[in-house]
Design a protein around this motif. Structure first.
Motif, PDB file in Angstrom:
ATOM      1  N   LEU A   1       5.416  -6.946  10.527  1.00 18.95           N
ATOM      2  CA  LEU A   1       5.171  -5.565  10.942  1.00 18.95           C
ATOM      3  C   LEU A   1       4.626  -4.713   9.789  1.00 18.95           C
ATOM      4  N   LEU A   2       5.146  -4.930   8.601  1.00 19.24           N
ATOM      5  CA  LEU A   2       4.647  -4.216   7.433  1.00 19.24           C
ATOM      6  C   LEU A   2       3.194  -4.592   7.145  1.00 19.24           C
ATOM      7  N   ALA A   3       2.859  -5.871   7.245  1.00 21.08           N
ATOM      8  CA  ALA A   3       1.484  -6.317   7.021  1.00 21.08           C
ATOM      9  C   ALA A   3       0.536  -5.714   8.048  1.00 21.08           C
ATOM     10  N   VAL A   4       0.950  -5.657   9.301  1.00 17.58           N
ATOM     11  CA  VAL A   4       0.115  -5.053  10.349  1.00 17.58           C
ATOM     12  C   VAL A   4      -0.089  -3.567  10.084  1.00 17.58           C
ATOM     13  N   ALA A   5       0.968  -2.876   9.686  1.00 19.11           N
ATOM     14  CA  ALA A   5       0.859  -1.442   9.407  1.00 19.11           C
ATOM     15  C   ALA A   5      -0.060  -1.178   8.217  1.00 19.11           C
ATOM     16  N   LEU A   6       0.073  -1.947   7.149  1.00 19.80           N
ATOM     17  CA  LEU A   6      -0.793  -1.770   5.983  1.00 19.80           C
ATOM     18  C   LEU A   6      -2.252  -2.095   6.304  1.00 19.80           C
TER      19      LEU A   6
ATOM     20  N   ALA B   1      -3.671  -1.741   9.284  1.00 18.73           N
ATOM     21  CA  ALA B   1      -4.173  -0.631  10.098  1.00 18.73           C
ATOM     22  C   ALA B   1      -4.536   0.574   9.237  1.00 18.73           C
ATOM     23  N   VAL B   2      -3.714   0.863   8.243  1.00 18.80           N
ATOM     24  CA  VAL B   2      -4.002   1.987   7.348  1.00 18.80           C
ATOM     25  C   VAL B   2      -5.261   1.713   6.531  1.00 18.80           C
ATOM     26  N   ALA B   3      -5.421   0.493   6.038  1.00 19.57           N
ATOM     27  CA  ALA B   3      -6.607   0.143   5.243  1.00 19.57           C
ATOM     28  C   ALA B   3      -7.881   0.233   6.070  1.00 19.57           C
ATOM     29  N   VAL B   4      -7.838  -0.252   7.300  1.00 15.97           N
ATOM     30  CA  VAL B   4      -9.018  -0.204   8.169  1.00 15.97           C
ATOM     31  C   VAL B   4      -9.339   1.246   8.546  1.00 15.97           C
ATOM     32  N   ALA B   5      -8.337   2.032   8.861  1.00 12.52           N
ATOM     33  CA  ALA B   5      -8.580   3.441   9.205  1.00 12.52           C
ATOM     34  C   ALA B   5      -9.156   4.198   8.009  1.00 12.52           C
ATOM     35  N   SER B   6      -8.652   3.931   6.834  1.00 12.18           N
ATOM     36  CA  SER B   6      -9.166   4.570   5.629  1.00 12.18           C
ATOM     37  C   SER B   6     -10.620   4.168   5.364  1.00 12.18           C
ATOM     38  N   GLY B   7     -10.924   2.899   5.551  1.00 15.47           N
ATOM     39  CA  GLY B   7     -12.300   2.426   5.388  1.00 15.47           C
ATOM     40  C   GLY B   7     -13.235   3.052   6.405  1.00 15.47           C
ATOM     41  N   ARG B   8     -12.748   3.219   7.608  1.00 23.64           N
ATOM     42  CA  ARG B   8     -13.553   3.843   8.671  1.00 23.64           C
ATOM     43  C   ARG B   8     -13.876   5.298   8.322  1.00 23.64           C
TER      44      ARG B   8
END
Length: 123
Positions: A28-33, A35-42
């Motif tokens: 769950l932590l890996a999925v959350a991190l 998602a944050v990385a992809v959103a930040s890149g977007r």
């Protein structure tokens, strides 16, 4: 009267439950991190596309390229003219969790109207 005795076989139950749940919590932590990385890149590529489109609409493609590289380092910028508009597209690779997971490609695009002074210039 309450007895403080434990039932036989209860020793270590908390440890066993933690050991069973720990992989799920790490996942769950890996999925959350991720998602944050992809959103930040977007957000970064969208900002880069917007800045590049605005500069290209003024007829300054060198500044557009520089601004896009500043907003999204390592991204690929493409600028094209579409009638009276300029379209800037930015593509970048996002490598979540320090590259331990597969890379994601994020894309941002922005459109800006050509300014009258830049109408004769081509991006």
């Amino acid at each position: 009267m309450r007895s403080d005795r434990r039932r036989p076989g209860d020793e270590g139950m908390a440890t066993a439950e933690l050991a069973a749940c720990l992989p799920v919590l790490v996942l769950l932590l890996a999925v959350a991190l991720t998602a944050v990385a992809v959103a930040s890149g977007r957000v970064r590529v969208q900002d880069a596309a917007r800045e590049a489109a605005r500069a290209a609409a003024r007829g300054d493609t060198a500044v557009a390229t520089r601004l896009a590289r500043q907003a999204a380092p390592g991204a690929v910028l493409s600028i094209r003219r579409a009638g009276t508009d300029v379209v800037a597209e930015v593509h970048a690779q996002v490598r979540p969790i320090g590259g331990l997971l597969p890379a994601f490609t994020v894309t941002g695009a922005a459109v800006a109207a050509l300014e009258p002074a830049a109408s004769g210039a081509s991006p």
